[in-house]
Design a protein around this motif. Structure first.
Motif, PDB file in Angstrom:
ATOM      1  N   ALA A  64     -24.488  -0.565   7.813  1.00 32.69           N
ATOM      2  CA  ALA A  64     -24.996   0.691   8.371  1.00 32.69           C
ATOM      3  C   ALA A  64     -25.897   0.428   9.571  1.00 32.69           C
ATOM      4  O   ALA A  64     -25.819   1.128  10.592  1.00 32.69           O
ATOM      5  N   ARG A  65     -26.768  -0.603   9.468  1.00 29.82           N
ATOM      6  CA  ARG A  65     -27.634  -0.940  10.604  1.00 29.82           C
ATOM      7  C   ARG A  65     -26.818  -1.476  11.775  1.00 29.82           C
ATOM      8  O   ARG A  65     -27.068  -1.137  12.933  1.00 29.82           O
ATOM      9  N   ASP A  68     -24.801   1.506  13.171  1.00 34.70           N
ATOM     10  CA  ASP A  68     -25.568   2.739  13.345  1.00 34.70           C
ATOM     11  C   ASP A  68     -24.900   3.904  12.598  1.00 34.70           C
ATOM     12  O   ASP A  68     -24.623   4.976  13.157  1.00 34.70           O
ATOM     13  N   MET A  69     -24.636   3.683  11.311  1.00 32.50           N
ATOM     14  CA  MET A  69     -23.988   4.695  10.482  1.00 32.50           C
ATOM     15  C   MET A  69     -24.912   5.115   9.349  1.00 32.50           C
ATOM     16  O   MET A  69     -25.841   4.393   8.975  1.00 32.50           O
ATOM     17  N   GLU A  70     -24.628   6.277   8.801  1.00 34.19           N
ATOM     18  CA  GLU A  70     -25.440   6.828   7.714  1.00 34.19           C
ATOM     19  C   GLU A  70     -24.874   6.391   6.369  1.00 34.19           C
ATOM     20  O   GLU A  70     -23.665   6.388   6.155  1.00 34.19           O
ATOM     21  N   VAL A  71     -25.770   5.991   5.449  1.00 36.50           N
ATOM     22  CA  VAL A  71     -25.366   5.671   4.082  1.00 36.50           C
ATOM     23  C   VAL A  71     -25.506   6.940   3.247  1.00 36.50           C
ATOM     24  O   VAL A  71     -26.536   7.610   3.277  1.00 36.50           O
ATOM     25  N   VAL A  72     -24.451   7.285   2.514  1.00 40.30           N
ATOM     26  CA  VAL A  72     -24.459   8.527   1.739  1.00 40.30           C
ATOM     27  C   VAL A  72     -24.548   8.208   0.251  1.00 40.30           C
ATOM     28  O   VAL A  72     -23.935   7.256  -0.242  1.00 40.30           O
ATOM     29  N   GLU A 108     -15.901  14.991   7.224  1.00 42.30           N
ATOM     30  CA  GLU A 108     -16.853  13.935   6.860  1.00 42.30           C
ATOM     31  C   GLU A 108     -16.257  13.159   5.700  1.00 42.30           C
ATOM     32  O   GLU A 108     -15.759  13.744   4.725  1.00 42.30           O
ATOM     33  N   THR A 132     -15.592  11.826  10.602  1.00 46.27           N
ATOM     34  CA  THR A 132     -16.972  11.355  10.723  1.00 46.27           C
ATOM     35  C   THR A 132     -17.252  10.475   9.513  1.00 46.27           C
ATOM     36  O   THR A 132     -17.517  10.979   8.416  1.00 46.27           O
ATOM     37  N   ARG A 134     -19.004   8.049   6.798  1.00 41.63           N
ATOM     38  CA  ARG A 134     -20.294   7.687   6.203  1.00 41.63           C
ATOM     39  C   ARG A 134     -20.057   6.475   5.300  1.00 41.63           C
ATOM     40  O   ARG A 134     -18.954   6.308   4.779  1.00 41.63           O
TER      41      ARG A 134
END
Length: 576
Positions: A64-65, A68-72, A108, A132, A134
């Motif tokens: 994710a870092r 640059d992605m979001e962890v859901v 998503e 998108t 996640r």
């Protein structure tokens, strides 16, 4: 992880989560266990997690870092049933993903492997949605798939036993009268019902083709709807031989022959209508691929407006097809709607005082009041042979499925010069190329100039679904890409389909033609007679006001009929 595991191993080392020596030892152990160089990184990663040297949560956070992605958090996620229906349970488990939420044309989605861009691109193309992604851990996605699909009736794909059991239960609703069937054994009944369901559902969804494609680990089934392939729920791989054998039996081709291509035909009756399926069987590496072309013999009753003509082009078209004699050609690649346009023209001019004969390979649609002849090369009934006999039947109008050779072209030209109106098709990229194509075949230029009345080049674009069409403002980049000027844009009514149940959430329903109309007047006749080049002919046509297919497409974009993407995909830039 399923893709680029060696990259993940390198990444966790670079971030100091695990040392290089430990990773090296894990790789050596994986190779020593007999795993290939390609599989070893994935096995090493699984072993490191199992040994508790690292966790999936740490790996996911690192990815994710990096990207640059979001962890859901999937613990309390409950996607809507219609969202889950976009991806079958089998596909979700195989690709390790979960659809979360859909908003208009965006979806998503939770994934474990952000590096598998090929999978994401393919899914986006199939669904016609912008994805998108996640991030979530593999275990979290598996748990969520089991929980969410179990809670969603009908969204999960069954096991092999359930798959057949459910078909047996639904058998009463799958009535499809087959022309060929053979004796039905009890153990075959679920397969027969699946094949019936496959065909009835394709007809219900307006599919033009059914594709059954054996792949290495799965048996893929796709429908072609409005020119675009859509993957549907796949049957278990184990059932592949039985399904293929059933279809070959229905098509009356050899069940024993698996080495060479075969062609057959299936006749069915669905909803009171006669439907023909042209079947092509092609041996591939993983089994026989079958494609069935669906032909509704009673279903083609198109008027000229339904083809997609604007009033000015329709007036020109009507003038050409009602001429007393000459040749009128419809040109374009395979699948561009040439036959449909010719059938619509015949339907328009079919009057009791006119005798119309067609020669086709094959006869795709049956039309009342028209004599239709089927080409049969095995007994010598070629296009040329049929044409010679047809002229002795004293027709007013002749339709030839396609002009392919000099013999057919010469008979067509001679027929047009002796008072007959001849319709046919050619494979060319634009309308003026019909002239050079006839000359290339061997027809003399003076005969082309005397007989050719006009040509229509066409392509098909998907029509925006009228049920979910909404106003849309294209970006300056989109307008520039297709050459729409500010003046043209000011008076346009741009539309875009949001997606609804009536169009299966793709935003398009049905197709319309975009056209290039080439009318042969005195100036062009003289140029053809003199042997003018294609460039000279096209330049003169443009001077006389001929619109290109791209320009006709732009008119249909401005009228809210189709979209910029559709016209860009179907046409090339305007040639002056």
């Amino acid at each position: 992880m399923t893709s680029a595991d060696d990259y993940v191993l390198q990444l966790i080392q670079d971030h100091g989560l695990i040392d290089r020596e430990t990773v090296g030892n894990a790789l050596e152990q994986a190779r020593a266990a007999g795993n290939s160089e390609e599989a070893a990184p994935g096995v090493a990663l699984e072993n490191l997690v199992a040994a508790k040297r690292i966790t999936w949560e740490q790996i996911t956070a690192t990815l994710a870092r990096e990207f640059d992605m979001e962890v859901v958090d999937l613990a309390d996620v409950r996607p809507l049933p219609e969202t889950l229906e976009l991806v079958s349970r089998d596909e979700a488990e195989r690709k390790l993903l979960l659809p979360l939420q859909r908003q208009a044309s965006e979806l998503e989605i939770a994934v474990a492997d952000p590096l598998d861009t090929e999978m994401l691109d393919e899914l986006s193309r199939i669904l016609k949605l912008t994805l998108t992604p996640r991030l979530a851990t593999p275990d979290a996605i598996r748990d969520a798939i089991g929980r969410c699909y179990s809670d969603s009736p009908g969204a999960a794909e069954q096991s092999e036993g359930d798959f057949l059991s459910n078909l047996e239960k639904s058998g009463a609703a799958l009535s499809l009268e087959m022309g060929v069937g053979g004796e039905v054994k009890a153990e075959d009944a679920p397969i027969i019902r699946y094949v019936n369901l496959l065909i009835t559902e394709a007809i219900k969804r307006r599919a033009s083709d059914i594709h059954l494609e054996p792949l290495e680990k799965r048996f893929r089934v796709r429908y072609r709807i409005d020119g675009v392939l859509h993957e549907i729920e796949n049957p278990p791989k184990r059932l592949q031989p039985s399904i293929l054998s059933r279809l070959k039996l229905m098509a009356e081709v050899s069940l024993a022959e698996k080495r060479i291509p075969q062609d057959g035909r299936i006749q069915v009756r669905a909803s009171g209508k006669e439907i023909d399926l042209r079947v092509s069987v092609l041996p591939t590496v993983y089994g026989e691929s079958i494609v069935m072309r669906i032909l509704d013999k009673e279903g083609l009753r198109l008027g000229l407006p339904e083809l997609g003509f604007f009033s000015d082009d329709q007036a020109n078209f009507q003038s050409l097809v009602t001429a007393a004699d000459g040749i009128f050609l419809v040109t374009g690649p395979t699948g561009s709607g040439k036959s449909t346009t010719l059938y619509a023209a015949l339907n328009y001019i079919n009057k009791p005082d006119r005798k119309i004969i067609t020669v086709e390979d094959p006869v795709e649609y049956q039309m009342n009041g028209i004599n239709q002849v089927q080409v049969r090369r095995d007994v010598g009934m070629t296009f040329a042979a049929a044409l010679r006999s047809m002229l002795r039947q004293a027709p007013n109008i002749i339709m030839i499925g396609e002009i392919r050779d000099l013999e057919t072209a010469e008979i067509a030209v001679n027929a047009s010069l002796t008072g007959h109106m001849v319709f046919s098709t050619l494979h060319t990229n634009d309308a003026p190329s019909a002239v050079t194509r006839l000359v290339d075949i061997g027809v003399k230029p003076f005969l082309v100039s005397a007989s050719l009345r006009g040509a229509l080049a066409q392509r098909l674009v998907r029509r925006i679904c009228p049920n979910c069409a909404a106003p849309y403002t294209p970006t300056p980049k989109e307008l520039t890409s297709i050459g729409i000027t500010a003046q043209e844009s000011a008076s346009a009514s741009y539309m875009k389909g949001a997606g609804c149940p009536k169009c299966t959430n793709v935003g398009y329903k049905g197709r319309r033609g975009i056209f290039e109309m080439f009318v042969v007047g005195e100036e062009l006749q003289s140029m053809i007679y003199s042997g003018a080049t294609l460039v000279e002919l096209r330049r003169k046509c443009r001077e006389l006001g001929m619109r290109s297919m791209r320009e006709d497409g732009i008119r249909k974009i401005a009228a809210g009929v189709t979209t910029i993407d559709e016209v860009l995909n179907a046409t090339v830039s305007i040639a002056e």
